[in-house]
Design an enzyme around this catalytic site. Structure first.
Site, PDB file in Angstrom:
ATOM      1  N   TYR A  91       0.748  -1.179  -0.069  1.00 35.19           N
ATOM      2  CA  TYR A  91      -0.033  -0.035  -0.205  1.00 35.19           C
ATOM      3  C   TYR A  91       0.857   1.202  -0.114  1.00 35.19           C
ATOM      4  CZ  TYR A  91      -4.456  -2.355   1.129  1.00 35.19           C
ATOM      5  OH  TYR A  91      -5.527  -3.171   0.907  1.00 35.19           O
ATOM      6  N   TYR A 133      -3.832 -11.415  -1.530  1.00 42.14           N
ATOM      7  CA  TYR A 133      -2.992 -10.328  -0.783  1.00 42.14           C
ATOM      8  C   TYR A 133      -2.589 -10.873   0.339  1.00 42.14           C
ATOM      9  CZ  TYR A 133      -2.660  -6.546   2.411  1.00 42.14           C
ATOM     10  OH  TYR A 133      -1.939  -5.299   3.171  1.00 42.14           O
ATOM     11  N   ARG A 191      -5.392 -12.583   2.422  1.00 41.14           N
ATOM     12  CA  ARG A 191      -6.915 -12.077   2.296  1.00 41.14           C
ATOM     13  C   ARG A 191      -6.942 -12.242   0.785  1.00 41.14           C
ATOM     14  NH1 ARG A 191      -9.067  -7.024   3.301  1.00 41.14           N
ATOM     15  NH2 ARG A 191     -10.723  -8.541   3.798  1.00 41.14           N
ATOM     16  N   HIS A 238      -8.474  -7.323  -3.159  1.00 42.28           N
ATOM     17  CA  HIS A 238      -9.644  -6.516  -2.927  1.00 42.28           C
ATOM     18  C   HIS A 238      -9.373  -5.013  -3.324  1.00 42.28           C
ATOM     19  CE1 HIS A 238      -6.912  -6.742   0.821  1.00 42.28           C
ATOM     20  NE2 HIS A 238      -7.427  -5.535   0.966  1.00 42.28           N
ATOM     21  N   HIS A 279     -10.564  -1.249  -1.607  1.00 41.91           N
ATOM     22  CA  HIS A 279     -11.310  -0.756  -0.853  1.00 41.91           C
ATOM     23  C   HIS A 279     -12.032   0.472  -1.145  1.00 41.91           C
ATOM     24  CE1 HIS A 279      -9.260  -2.574   2.791  1.00 41.91           C
ATOM     25  NE2 HIS A 279      -8.254  -2.634   1.688  1.00 41.91           N
TER      26      HIS A 279
HETATM   27  C1  DHB Z   1      -6.514  -5.633   7.154  1.00 45.31           C
HETATM   28  C2  DHB Z   1      -7.379  -5.399   5.913  1.00 45.31           C
HETATM   29  C3  DHB Z   1      -6.981  -4.999   4.872  1.00 45.31           C
HETATM   30  O1  DHB Z   1      -7.658  -4.762   3.876  1.00 45.31           O
HETATM   31  C4  DHB Z   1      -5.468  -5.112   4.620  1.00 45.31           C
HETATM   32  O2  DHB Z   1      -5.276  -4.931   3.432  1.00 45.31           O
HETATM   33  C5  DHB Z   1      -4.665  -5.310   5.584  1.00 45.31           C
HETATM   34  C6  DHB Z   1      -5.032  -5.755   6.927  1.00 45.31           C
HETATM   35  C7  DHB Z   1      -7.027  -5.916   8.598  1.00 45.31           C
HETATM   36  O3  DHB Z   1      -7.967  -6.334   8.686  1.00 45.31           O
HETATM   37  O4  DHB Z   1      -6.137  -5.642   9.403  1.00 45.31           O
HETATM   38 FE    FE Z   2      -6.773  -3.788   2.176  1.00 44.90          FE
END
Ligand code: DHB
Ligand code: FE
Length: 260
Positions: free
Chosen positions: A129, A163, A184, A187, A189
């Site tokens: 990020y 991710y 994860r 995604h 956001h």
């Molecule tokens: C979390 C959520 C996210 O979308 C991410 O990119 C990294 C961590 C989390 O829930 O901590």
């Molecule tokens: Fe995220």
């Protein structure tokens, strides 16, 4: 928060943790390992990551419900405002397949919300990020845009691959120690907002991602999983001014009116 509320909620948390210690007959070594771990978690700045992974999904479900999901720790305010046609800021050689997301912002009653603001962010194809981790330039893959008079929008970005959480710190150490993975599904956001409506905090996921059913952050909801359509004919690429195949998908965001 009132004294009574704090005593009730914190008191219950303390009681439940004590119950778990009791039930599992936690040793002094384990108690001190936990203390040491929590201190290091804070020193590494990973408390937001830890809390959002393990607990935000429950707070979110109680407070937002359908169509929303967790914000996670990597939102950054004041992302650049984008100009038409919307393209999320990215490097010339940004890794990943081109994705064109189109959609609408409607009220929960089904009416368009003209001028709704979409604040959007995502990790790059290497799971970094911008404004958080080293690598991407400032505000890479972050931007704000508005829906048009019909509540419609279209934005070009990249398809986010599966991710994993940031590695090398106490959070990864805990997941490894427990034998859990740190993935994860890929995604996008969003925070979607408009005057007179509750802001909607959500994410979009994509069919076929292998982590849809085992998100470490427990933040996938079926209504947020989109299909991807591939476009690889020369005519379609030419019409978009693109030299490589691209994917399209669409989503309807639904905003809840305030006080209602
Ligand atoms: C979390 C959520 C996210 O979308 C991410 O990119 C990294 C961590 C989390 O829930 O901590
Ligand atoms: Fe995220």
């Amino acid at each position: 928060m009132s004294t009574e509320r704090i005593a009730t909620v914190v008191g219950d948390l303390i009681r439940r943790i004590n119950d778990a210690i009791d039930e599992h007959e936690v040793t002094y070594d384990e108690y001190h390992a936990a203390m040491n771990y929590l201190i290091r978690l804070g020193e590494a700045g990973e408390w937001p990551l830890f809390l959002d992974v393990f607990f935000e999904h429950t707070v979110e479900r109680l407070n937002q419900g359908e169509g929303g999901t967790i914000r996670g720790p990597y939102y950054v305010p004041d992302a650049p405002w984008l100009e038409h046609p919307y393209v999320l800021p990215q490097r010339d050689d940004e890794k990943g397949d081109v994705l064109i997301l189109s959609g609408t912002v409607h009220s929960t009653g089904g009416r368009p919300v003209p001028g709704a603001v979409l604040d959007m962010w995502q990790a790059d194809a290497d799971t970094y990020y911008s404004n958080v981790q080293e690598g991407p330039p400032p505000f890479n893959l972050r931007g704000r845009m508005t829906a048009d008079d019909n509540g419609e929008f279209e934005v070009r970005t990249i398809v986010p691959p599966s991710y994993h959480l940031p590695r090398g710190g106490p959070m990864e150490e805990l997941l490894n120690a427990a034998g859990w993975h740190d993935f994860r599904p890929g995604h996008l956001h969003f925070v979607v907002s408009a005057d007179g409506y509750e802001p909607l905090i959500t994410q979009l996921y994509f069919e076929g991602d292998r982590y849809l059913d085992s998100d470490v952050a427990s933040a996938v909801k079926p209504e947020l999983v989109l299909g991807l359509r591939k476009h690889d004919s020369p005519e379609e690429m030419e019409a978009r001014g693109l030299k490589k195949p691209f994917f399209t998908t669409t989503h309807e965001f639904r905003l809840k009116p305030q006080d209602g």
